[in-house]
Design a protein around this motif. Structure first.
Motif, PDB file in Angstrom:
ATOM      1  N   ARG A   1       0.814  -1.215   0.000  1.00 23.93           N
ATOM      2  CA  ARG A   1       0.000   0.000   0.000  1.00 23.93           C
ATOM      3  C   ARG A   1       0.853   1.273   0.000  1.00 23.93           C
ATOM      4  NH1 ARG A   1      -5.572  -0.849   3.377  1.00 23.93           N
ATOM      5  NH2 ARG A   1      -5.846  -3.090   3.038  1.00 23.93           N
ATOM      6  N   GLY A   2       2.161   1.105   0.036  1.00 24.82           N
ATOM      7  CA  GLY A   2       3.042   2.265  -0.011  1.00 24.82           C
ATOM      8  C   GLY A   2       3.125   3.042   1.285  1.00 24.82           C
ATOM      9  N   ILE A   3       2.820   2.388   2.398  1.00 29.37           N
ATOM     10  CA  ILE A   3       2.874   3.041   3.709  1.00 29.37           C
ATOM     11  C   ILE A   3       4.285   2.893   4.258  1.00 29.37           C
ATOM     12  CG2 ILE A   3       1.992   3.020   6.062  1.00 29.37           C
ATOM     13  CD1 ILE A   3      -0.637   1.919   4.933  1.00 29.37           C
ATOM     14  N   ARG A   4       4.949   3.994   4.466  1.00 29.59           N
ATOM     15  CA  ARG A   4       6.344   3.964   4.914  1.00 29.59           C
ATOM     16  C   ARG A   4       6.450   3.551   6.379  1.00 29.59           C
ATOM     17  NH1 ARG A   4      10.457   5.755   1.992  1.00 29.59           N
ATOM     18  NH2 ARG A   4      10.031   6.663  -0.047  1.00 29.59           N
ATOM     19  N   ALA A   5       7.573   2.953   6.702  1.00 25.60           N
ATOM     20  CA  ALA A   5       7.842   2.517   8.067  1.00 25.60           C
ATOM     21  C   ALA A   5       8.081   3.720   8.978  1.00 25.60           C
ATOM     22  CB  ALA A   5       9.059   1.593   8.076  1.00 25.60           C
ATOM     23  N   PRO A   6       8.004   3.542  10.299  1.00 27.24           N
ATOM     24  CA  PRO A   6       8.228   4.657  11.223  1.00 27.24           C
ATOM     25  C   PRO A   6       9.563   5.363  11.021  1.00 27.24           C
ATOM     26  CG  PRO A   6       7.263   2.812  12.380  1.00 27.24           C
ATOM     27  CD  PRO A   6       7.578   2.320  11.006  1.00 27.24           C
ATOM     28  N   ASN A   7      10.583   4.635  10.585  1.00 27.16           N
ATOM     29  CA  ASN A   7      11.892   5.257  10.371  1.00 27.16           C
ATOM     30  C   ASN A   7      12.028   5.889   8.989  1.00 27.16           C
ATOM     31  OD1 ASN A   7      12.093   3.067   8.682  1.00 27.16           O
ATOM     32  ND2 ASN A   7      13.778   2.078   9.777  1.00 27.16           N
ATOM     33  N   GLY A   8      10.952   5.883   8.206  1.00 29.52           N
ATOM     34  CA  GLY A   8      10.978   6.490   6.881  1.00 29.52           C
ATOM     35  C   GLY A   8      11.296   5.534   5.758  1.00 29.52           C
ATOM     36  N   GLY A   9      11.678   4.306   6.096  1.00 30.14           N
ATOM     37  CA  GLY A   9      12.004   3.327   5.068  1.00 30.14           C
ATOM     38  C   GLY A   9      10.774   2.832   4.342  1.00 30.14           C
ATOM     39  N   LYS A  10      10.993   2.193   3.196  1.00 34.87           N
ATOM     40  CA  LYS A  10       9.871   1.710   2.389  1.00 34.87           C
ATOM     41  C   LYS A  10       9.245   0.452   2.973  1.00 34.87           C
ATOM     42  CE  LYS A  10      11.404   3.554  -2.094  1.00 34.87           C
ATOM     43  NZ  LYS A  10      11.739   3.206  -3.492  1.00 34.87           N
ATOM     44  N   ARG A  11      10.037  -0.361   3.630  1.00 39.31           N
ATOM     45  CA  ARG A  11       9.518  -1.651   4.113  1.00 39.31           C
ATOM     46  C   ARG A  11       9.533  -1.705   5.640  1.00 39.31           C
ATOM     47  NH1 ARG A  11       8.169  -6.496   2.255  1.00 39.31           N
ATOM     48  NH2 ARG A  11       8.700  -5.954   0.104  1.00 39.31           N
ATOM     49  N   TRP A  12       8.457  -2.175   6.198  1.00 42.24           N
ATOM     50  CA  TRP A  12       8.324  -2.355   7.643  1.00 42.24           C
ATOM     51  C   TRP A  12       9.051  -3.621   8.081  1.00 42.24           C
ATOM     52  CZ3 TRP A  12       4.760   0.012  11.356  1.00 42.24           C
ATOM     53  CH2 TRP A  12       4.135   1.162  10.872  1.00 42.24           C
ATOM     54  N   GLN A  13       9.623  -3.573   9.275  1.00 36.34           N
ATOM     55  CA  GLN A  13      10.144  -4.768   9.922  1.00 36.34           C
ATOM     56  C   GLN A  13       9.045  -5.348  10.797  1.00 36.34           C
ATOM     57  OE1 GLN A  13      13.248  -5.991   9.277  1.00 36.34           O
ATOM     58  NE2 GLN A  13      13.423  -4.301   7.805  1.00 36.34           N
ATOM     59  N   LYS A  14       9.042  -6.650  10.966  1.00 32.35           N
ATOM     60  CA  LYS A  14       7.977  -7.242  11.777  1.00 32.35           C
ATOM     61  C   LYS A  14       8.072  -6.806  13.242  1.00 32.35           C
ATOM     62  CE  LYS A  14      10.207 -11.754  12.616  1.00 32.35           C
ATOM     63  NZ  LYS A  14      10.035 -13.224  12.434  1.00 32.35           N
ATOM     64  N   THR A  15       9.271  -6.426  13.695  1.00 34.53           N
ATOM     65  CA  THR A  15       9.393  -5.909  15.060  1.00 34.53           C
ATOM     66  C   THR A  15       8.660  -4.579  15.211  1.00 34.53           C
ATOM     67  OG1 THR A  15      11.536  -4.953  14.418  1.00 34.53           O
ATOM     68  CG2 THR A  15      11.563  -7.069  15.574  1.00 34.53           C
ATOM     69  N   SER A  16       8.686  -3.747  14.151  1.00 37.37           N
ATOM     70  CA  SER A  16       7.969  -2.477  14.186  1.00 37.37           C
ATOM     71  C   SER A  16       6.462  -2.707  14.211  1.00 37.37           C
ATOM     72  CB  SER A  16       8.351  -1.620  12.980  1.00 37.37           C
ATOM     73  OG  SER A  16       9.738  -1.343  12.964  1.00 37.37           O
ATOM     74  N   VAL A  17       6.009  -3.670  13.426  1.00 36.11           N
ATOM     75  CA  VAL A  17       4.584  -4.013  13.420  1.00 36.11           C
ATOM     76  C   VAL A  17       4.169  -4.511  14.798  1.00 36.11           C
ATOM     77  CG1 VAL A  17       2.822  -5.508  12.405  1.00 36.11           C
ATOM     78  CG2 VAL A  17       4.639  -4.566  10.960  1.00 36.11           C
ATOM     79  N   SER A  18       5.004  -5.347  15.401  1.00 41.80           N
ATOM     80  CA  SER A  18       4.704  -5.904  16.718  1.00 41.80           C
ATOM     81  C   SER A  18       4.602  -4.804  17.772  1.00 41.80           C
ATOM     82  CB  SER A  18       5.780  -6.918  17.111  1.00 41.80           C
ATOM     83  OG  SER A  18       5.545  -7.423  18.411  1.00 41.80           O
ATOM     84  N   ARG A  19       5.496  -3.801  17.702  1.00 44.54           N
ATOM     85  CA  ARG A  19       5.451  -2.715  18.687  1.00 44.54           C
ATOM     86  C   ARG A  19       4.151  -1.935  18.576  1.00 44.54           C
ATOM     87  NH1 ARG A  19      11.035  -1.735  16.950  1.00 44.54           N
ATOM     88  NH2 ARG A  19      12.438  -2.720  18.437  1.00 44.54           N
TER      89      ARG A  19
END
Length: 265
Positions: A219-237
């Motif tokens: 969906r093109g939603i950037r990760a909290p750190n601005g990157g293109k891909r989320w890490q599963k740890t970020s999703v978990s938090r």
């Protein structure tokens, strides 16, 4: 006696004065000279937390290797917390590594010497007291954080999906606290999307963390750190912290300059 010194400083302590890598070896050399020890070497760990197990530290592994090779009769440290802060880890080290090979442990600051029964008893008391104090600090920290979050206040960094507004102040540990939290209209919907993808809180997850991360990328939603891909740890938090943020109000239409959240929680 042949002495192996061990020194350690964490990243935070490198900026301070009390436990510098320059001070510790000087104190160890003076101690060895006073008690007639032959200082074989001083092993160091730079930028390593005491929470890291000794065998997982580069210097700690070297110390263990040299002890097992019979290169020392005594381990000398400036303070016990240079080696460990967990009481059980400390007692296991003395029992499994030192007593087994007849090596003593001497701490300069606490005047501990495990060559005597009294020294071992004092070590046990000191390690237990240090762990008790650390656990109390953790309890107070958690209570403060929970209280501030319940009141919609910032504690530390701003959570993902929120903005912080208002005055700021810091606690005793230097963490920024006191600002009011509001839902960020740009990123709060992403937080709610993650929860929708995860499914009901009291039921089984509908999608895995990796699958949610893939869907956010699609969906093109950037990760909290601005990157293109989320890490599963970020999703978990985000998932684990959402329950404590649902009471956060929407951001007012007229507001002060806001600081957008960069925390991955």
């Amino acid at each position: 006696m042949r002495a192996l010194g061990y020194i350690r400083v964490s990243t935070e302590e490198q900026a301070g004065q009390g436990h510098s890598l320059a001070l510790q070896p000087d104190m160890i050399r003076q101690w060895c000279g006073l008690f007639g020890h032959t200082l074989v070497d001083v092993v160091e760990d730079r930028g390593i937390s005491a929470g890291t197990a000794l065998h997982k530290r580069p210097g700690g592994r070297e110390l263990l290797r040299r002890l097992r090779a019979g290169e020392g009769d005594v381990v000398v440290v400036y303070r016990l917390d240079r080696l460990f802060r967990n009481a059980q880890h400390g007692l296991n080290f003395v029992r499994d590594e030192l007593d087994r090979t007849g090596v003593a442990l001497q701490s300069i600051s606490e005047k501990v010497d495990t060559t005597t029964a009294v020294g071992k008893f004092v070590l046990t008391i000191l390690m237990g007291a240090a762990e008790y104090e650390r656990d109390l600090v953790r309890e107070r920290t958690r209570a403060t954080q929970q209280s501030l979050r319940e009141r919609g206040r910032v504690y530390g960094t701003t959570p993902y999906g929120c903005v912080a507004m208002g005055g700021t102040w810091s606690d005793d540990a230097g963490r920024v606290v006191g600002q009011s939290l509001f839902r960020d209209p740009a990123t709060w919907p992403h937080r709610e999307l993650i929860m929708d993808l995860r499914g009901p809180h009291d039921g089984p997850a509908q999608m895995s963390l990796d699958a949610i991360a893939d869907e956010l990328f699609r969906r093109g939603i950037r990760a909290p750190n601005g990157g293109k891909r989320w890490q599963k740890t970020s999703v978990s938090r985000v998932i684990n912290s959402h329950g404590g943020l649902k009471h956060i109000p929407p951001m007012p239409v007229v507001h002060e300059a806001a600081v957008s959240g960069g925390e991955q929680a």
